[in-house]
Design an enzyme around this catalytic site. Structure first.
Site, PDB file in Angstrom:
ATOM      1  N   LYS A 173       5.043  32.430 -11.331  1.00 31.71           N
ATOM      2  CA  LYS A 173       5.335  31.139 -10.714  1.00 31.71           C
ATOM      3  C   LYS A 173       5.494  31.284  -9.200  1.00 31.71           C
ATOM      4  O   LYS A 173       6.205  32.166  -8.737  1.00 31.71           O
ATOM      5  CB  LYS A 173       6.603  30.550 -11.335  1.00 31.71           C
ATOM      6  CG  LYS A 173       6.481  30.317 -12.836  1.00 31.71           C
ATOM      7  CD  LYS A 173       7.793  29.916 -13.464  1.00 31.71           C
ATOM      8  CE  LYS A 173       8.785  31.049 -13.456  1.00 31.71           C
ATOM      9  NZ  LYS A 173      10.023  30.717 -14.221  1.00 31.71           N
ATOM     10  N   THR A 204      16.674  21.863  -7.886  1.00 31.77           N
ATOM     11  CA  THR A 204      15.750  22.621  -8.725  1.00 31.77           C
ATOM     12  C   THR A 204      16.495  23.532  -9.699  1.00 31.77           C
ATOM     13  O   THR A 204      15.937  24.512 -10.186  1.00 31.77           O
ATOM     14  CB  THR A 204      14.807  23.462  -7.852  1.00 31.77           C
ATOM     15  OG1 THR A 204      15.598  24.313  -6.992  1.00 31.77           O
ATOM     16  CG2 THR A 204      13.912  22.584  -7.000  1.00 31.77           C
ATOM     17  N   GLY A 206      17.620  25.129 -12.849  1.00 28.83           N
ATOM     18  CA  GLY A 206      17.104  25.203 -14.210  1.00 28.83           C
ATOM     19  C   GLY A 206      15.609  24.996 -14.356  1.00 28.83           C
ATOM     20  O   GLY A 206      15.119  24.827 -15.484  1.00 28.83           O
ATOM     21  N   THR A 207      14.867  25.035 -13.264  1.00 27.04           N
ATOM     22  CA  THR A 207      13.423  24.776 -13.369  1.00 27.04           C
ATOM     23  C   THR A 207      12.700  25.841 -14.191  1.00 27.04           C
ATOM     24  O   THR A 207      11.797  25.529 -14.959  1.00 27.04           O
ATOM     25  CB  THR A 207      12.777  24.675 -11.978  1.00 27.04           C
ATOM     26  OG1 THR A 207      13.144  25.824 -11.202  1.00 27.04           O
ATOM     27  CG2 THR A 207      13.228  23.429 -11.250  1.00 27.04           C
ATOM     28  N   GLY A 208      13.094  27.108 -14.021  1.00 20.43           N
ATOM     29  CA  GLY A 208      12.442  28.169 -14.774  1.00 20.43           C
ATOM     30  C   GLY A 208      12.696  28.061 -16.263  1.00 20.43           C
ATOM     31  O   GLY A 208      11.780  28.225 -17.082  1.00 20.43           O
ATOM     32  N   CYS A 209      13.939  27.767 -16.626  1.00 21.15           N
ATOM     33  CA  CYS A 209      14.296  27.572 -18.035  1.00 21.15           C
ATOM     34  C   CYS A 209      13.498  26.409 -18.617  1.00 21.15           C
ATOM     35  O   CYS A 209      12.956  26.494 -19.731  1.00 21.15           O
ATOM     36  CB  CYS A 209      15.787  27.271 -18.175  1.00 21.15           C
ATOM     37  SG  CYS A 209      16.886  28.472 -17.421  1.00 21.15           S
TER      38      CYS A 209
END
Length: 266
Positions: A173, A204, A206-209
């Site tokens: 990412k 942003t 928690g975007t990866g989760c």
């Protein structure tokens, strides 16, 4: 209804971890289940403490789900201890779910290192080869490859290196790059690129989760890997565009924006 499991840590502020995963699953129309690996004291300003769940309780949670319910997809998030990683690998090897998405949560946005070096090595050895896809961000990829990543070319080289570690597919990412957000998917032979304009927001958390959970849900729903990533990228982009200014720091994304809009709630 498809049944999807998240194995991850709990975020008491609701923006990341188990809470973000379950919201994402619900937004995609799949039934969400959870195995909690750690309880964190965190909010929009950072991570302040972590209490790991014991190996035996993690094992029992996994057994309780798989012995009773058919699992159509598994997302693995925060796993901070060697014993935690080992028991997850043992249990998933026993039950052998076809869809496993690994989000190698190593460093929080506030710079809190969630894994020690031994745990990082164990995660790469034990869980990476089991996953259909691994979804590191740039700081995590830098840790995994012991390299600096500042350009798209360096992202590609890092994706190749992570693939060589045993990953079947790598989604690296690019949100930490200064230009537009470009995520690259490497399947061992070719790259696919998923681009979106950078959104002017600090929210942003928690975007990866959320992205990895959206990929898991879409794979469970029967989409191809490329389509699942594309749909997940679209979902997280809308969630960030309509993020919530909750708390004093980095606020969460809006997991239900599209559903709320259709329902006339916004």
């Amino acid at each position: 209804m498809k049944k999807v499991l998240t194995i991850a840590g709990s975020d008491c502020s609701g923006g990341a971890g188990i809470q973000a995963d379950l919201k994402t699953f619900s937004a995609h129309g799949v039934f969400g289940m959870s195995v909690i690996t750690a309880v964190t004291a965190q909010n929009t300003q950072g991570v302040f403490a972590v209490q790991d769940i014991t190996r035996d309780v993690i094992a029992k949670q996994i057994e309780a789900i798989f012995d009773d319910i058919e699992v159509d997809g598994v997302k693995i998030g925060m796993v901070s201890q060697v014993q935690t990683i080992e028991v997850i690998a043992e249990q998933l090897s026993n039950y052998a779910p076809q869809i496993i998405v690994l989000d190698p949560v190593m460093v929080s946005k506030s710079g809190y290192h969630l894994l020690n070096p031994e745990a990082e090595a164990t995660l790469i050895k034990e869980l990476l080869p089991m996953a259909m896809i691994v979804t590191p961000n740039i700081p995590e990829a830098e840790v995994m490859t012991n390299s600096s990543i500042q350009t798209l070319k360096q992202m590609e080289e890092a994706a190749k290196a992570i693939f060589q570690m045993g990953a079947k597919n790598v989604l690296l990412k690019g949100g930490h790059l200064e230009e537009d957000s470009i995520d690259i998917l490497f399947d061992g032979q070719e790259f696919s690129y998923f681009s979106s304009s950078r959104i002017a927001t600090k929210n942003t958390h928690g975007t990866g989760c959320t992205l990895s959970s959206a990929i898991t849900a879409n794979l469970a729903l029967g989409h191809t890997l490329n389509k699942a990533v594309s749909l997940a990228k679209e979902y997280i982009t809308i969630a960030i565009q309509n993020s919530l200014s909750i708390g004093k720091g980095v606020g969460p994304t809006h997991h239900f924006y599209t559903l709320y809009k259709k329902a006339g709630l916004i």
